[in-house]
Design a protein around this motif. Structure first.
Motif: not given
Length: 286
Positions: A235, A239, A243-244, A263, A266, A277
């Motif tokens: 992300l 991060d 996690e993403i 993507y 976000i 998130l």
């Protein structure tokens, strides 16, 4: 001979020319209050990103050529993670540069991440490859522990445009002192110097993975692409545990990962100050 008490020239220190910033930093309570007020104002963040076209190509790329670091700083997740660290393979790095060339990428490339770039013995070769294949500026983010004057000169010759040098102790390390003892006045333009300890009360909590006293105000760069040493594209720079994770360059093309609907969604939300998130909420304290 009397030893210099302040060996770091003021001209290379980040923020030294900003009188307001220097005044605020001179008082820890004022410093903390100022950043709390900034964090409460999403409007500032949205205003900063108002012209950001999240459908366009990324503007800058951060390449973590190694996840290995010689330090265990309390404000960094590396200090709390005992997993195996590694240097990015030549296969991954070469694929990154090849695809950036195909995209006619001309933005900034930073050797950064959670490792110490100077632990990569092939760093000079990688800088040379970027300068040969791309029309990009190159930045190295380093703690300076391995930045000898000789290597400093070699990396500049290879094509490095700037070193972002961070002091992680209350006083400059011996290696940093030696570097600034040898460095010439006309070479100072290659260095941006920052003191990590000084800003410790306003560090980011890295997505909730490290404890901090006061969270840093909104600092999200939706058009900044992060590539970790294993090829994963998370992300953002906060991060650490991925996690993403949007994909891996070993398995997919950069442009295909960048254009994935999730993507893009976000990036557009971040631009508008929307942070849904869980990792974003922890990072920003909302």
């Amino acid at each position: 001979m009397r030893q210099k008490t302040n060996i770091i020239p003021a001209s290379v220190k980040a923020g030294e020319k900003n009188l307001l910033k220097r005044f605020i930093k001179s008082n820890k309570k004022l410093h903390a209050l100022f950043y709390r007020l900034l964090r409460c104002n999403r409007f500032i963040f949205i205003l900063q990103n108002r012209r950001c076209d999240t459908e366009a190509l990324f503007k800058s790329v951060e390449i973590e050529t190694t996840s290995i670091c010689n330090r265990k700083c309390p404000f960094c997740p590396v200090a709390y993670d005992n997993s195996q660290k590694a240097i990015m393979s030549d296969e991954i790095f070469n694929k990154i540069i090849t695809e950036l060339k195909e995209l006619n990428f001309k933005g900034e490339i930073a050797f950064s991440g959670y490792g110490e770039p100077l632990l990569d013995e092939k760093l000079e070769e990688k800088v040379e490859k970027i300068k040969k294949e791309l029309d990009s500026s190159v930045e190295i983010v380093t703690n300076g522990d391995f930045l000898t004057y000789e290597r400093f000169k070699h990396l500049i010759s290879a094509g490095v445009d700037v070193f972002r040098l961070s002091q992680h102790d209350k006083e400059p390390s011996e290696q940093i002192k030696i570097l600034f003892t040898n460095i010439k006045k006309d070479e100072l333009k290659y260095i941006i110097y920052q003191t990590a300890v000084e800003d410790s009360i306003t560090f980011t909590n890295r997505g909730g993975s490290v404890p901090v006293k006061t969270l840093h105000p909104y600092f999200c760069a939706p058009m900044h692409l992060i590539i970790r040493s294993d090829g994963n594209i998370p992300l953002c720079c906060n991060d650490y545990y991925k996690e993403i994770n949007f994909g891996n360059i070993k398995e997919e093309r950069l442009i295909d990962i960048w254009n994935k609907p999730f993507y893009r969604k976000i990036r557009n939300e971040i631009k508008r100050g929307i942070f849904n998130l869980p990792i974003c909420k922890k990072c920003l304290g909302i």
